[in-house]
Design a protein around this motif. Structure first.
Motif, short mmCIF file in Angstrom:
data_model
loop_
_atom_site.label_atom_id
_atom_site.label_comp_id
_atom_site.label_asym_id
_atom_site.label_seq_id
_atom_site.Cartn_x
_atom_site.Cartn_y
_atom_site.Cartn_z
N LEU A 99 -5.15 -3.51 -4.59
CA LEU A 99 -4.45 -2.29 -5.00
C LEU A 99 -4.23 -2.28 -6.51
O LEU A 99 -4.10 -3.34 -7.15
N ARG A 123 0.82 -1.20 0.00
CA ARG A 123 0.00 0.00 0.00
C ARG A 123 0.86 1.26 0.00
O ARG A 123 0.53 2.27 -0.63
N ARG A 165 -1.68 -0.43 -9.46
CA ARG A 165 -0.42 0.30 -9.62
C ARG A 165 -0.23 0.69 -11.08
O ARG A 165 -0.88 0.16 -11.98
N ALA A 208 2.13 1.68 -3.70
CA ALA A 208 1.20 1.50 -4.82
C ALA A 208 1.09 2.72 -5.72
O ALA A 208 0.79 2.60 -6.91
N PHE A 241 -0.47 -7.46 -5.81
CA PHE A 241 -1.22 -6.20 -5.71
C PHE A 241 -2.72 -6.45 -5.82
O PHE A 241 -3.52 -5.81 -5.11
#
Length: 302
Positions: A215, A186, A217, A189, A210
């Protein structure tokens, strides 16, 4: 028809050039051309379409080459099996390896293997883990060294896990995170990333991590080789997650890079894989050098 004619045809098919094929087969071009022309007369078909600049397989030639490769492989295997019965290992060993392998020093391994079995011709090929595993299943490679996510072991091959590893964050020495004791996904990211090409097993390891963390990216730079990835990082263009065992020795020699542990980062397993169906004497000999019990050893993949 004989095996030498088949070898000539396969060589021309692979090089698309009679001169280079003759060089590969250690024969003068006129002799190679004469033997292929004689084979075409015997078969009653043209195997190659020729011009002053190009050589292409005809449909009949493509069909012939497929069968010829099988015949040549069978002949080579028969010779290797005969030699193996006398205690001598001969033949060919095709090895696949990913560029980030760290569990085995492949050049040192091949050196030891050659010292023990000098009559074996070893061919080495690098590539993606999924491609190499498919080549082992299809018989184009005898063994391969892979690196895949822990959740996705190789299938359809005999496999032995060589090492379990975790990824570390790789940043430029002047990056704000250089020197940090640890980071989470996190926390990084929002950074710009450098990574392997989308769809490859090497890329999937980070993508899955991820995604599991919920998340998203930004991968701005994709590269097929680690050297380009680390050069982009050293220039401050992005950061990356790379296997720890592979990148640590290289980062130690590059003052432009810094490594940071990642609490919830990707993990991968390096495997040795080989075809479960009747391994060749050369393959069994390599398994012996590696300390694997043999083709009957328990498999970690199905």
């Amino acid at each position: 028809m004989d095996l030498q004619q088949m070898r000539y045809v396969v060589a021309v098919a692979e090089t698309r050039n009679f001169t280079r094929a003759a060089e590969r087969c250690f024969v003068v071009q006129s002799s190679l051309s004469h033997r292929i022309a004689g084979l075409e007369r015997e078969l009653g078909v043209k195997l190659f379409a020729r011009s002053s600049r190009r050589v292409e397989l005809t449909p009949a030639g493509a069909a012939f080459v497929a069968g010829a490769r099988e015949c040549l492989a069978a002949a080579d295997r028969a010779a290797a099996d005969a030699a193996d019965a006398t205690g001598v290992v001969r033949g060919r060993l095709a090895v696949g390896v990913i560029v980030t392998t760290a569990a085995v020093d492949v050049p040192e391994l091949l050196q030891r293997y050659r010292a023990r079995h000098p009559d074996v011709r070893v061919a080495l090929r690098s590539g993606r883990s999924d491609e190499l595993a498919a080549a082992v299943r299809g018989g184009d490679l005898d063994i391969a060294f892979l690196g895949v996510p822990e959740s996705a072991p190789p299938l359809g091959v005999e496999a032995v896990a060589l090492d379990h590893d975790e990824h570390v964050l790789v940043v430029a020495a002047g990056h704000r995170l250089a020197g940090a004791p640890r980071v989470t996904l996190r926390e990084i990211a929002e950074e710009t990333f450098v990574d392997f090409v989308s769809g490859t097993p090497a890329r999937a390891q980070s993508d899955q991590a991820f995604a599991a963390a919920g998340l998203v990216r930004d991968v701005a730079y994709e590269a097929g080789v680690v050297e380009l990835i680390t050069r982009l990082i050293a220039r401050g263009l992005g950061i990356a997650l790379l296997p720890s065992a592979f990148i640590r020795p290289r980062a130690a020699e590059d003052p432009g890079l810094a490594l940071v542990p990642v609490v919830d980062g990707p993990r991968r397993t390096e495997y040795l894989v080989w075809n479960r169906f009747n391994p060749s004497p050369a393959t069994r000999a390599m398994l012996g050098v590696l300390g694997v019990l043999g083709a009957g050893a328990p498999s970690t993949a199905s």
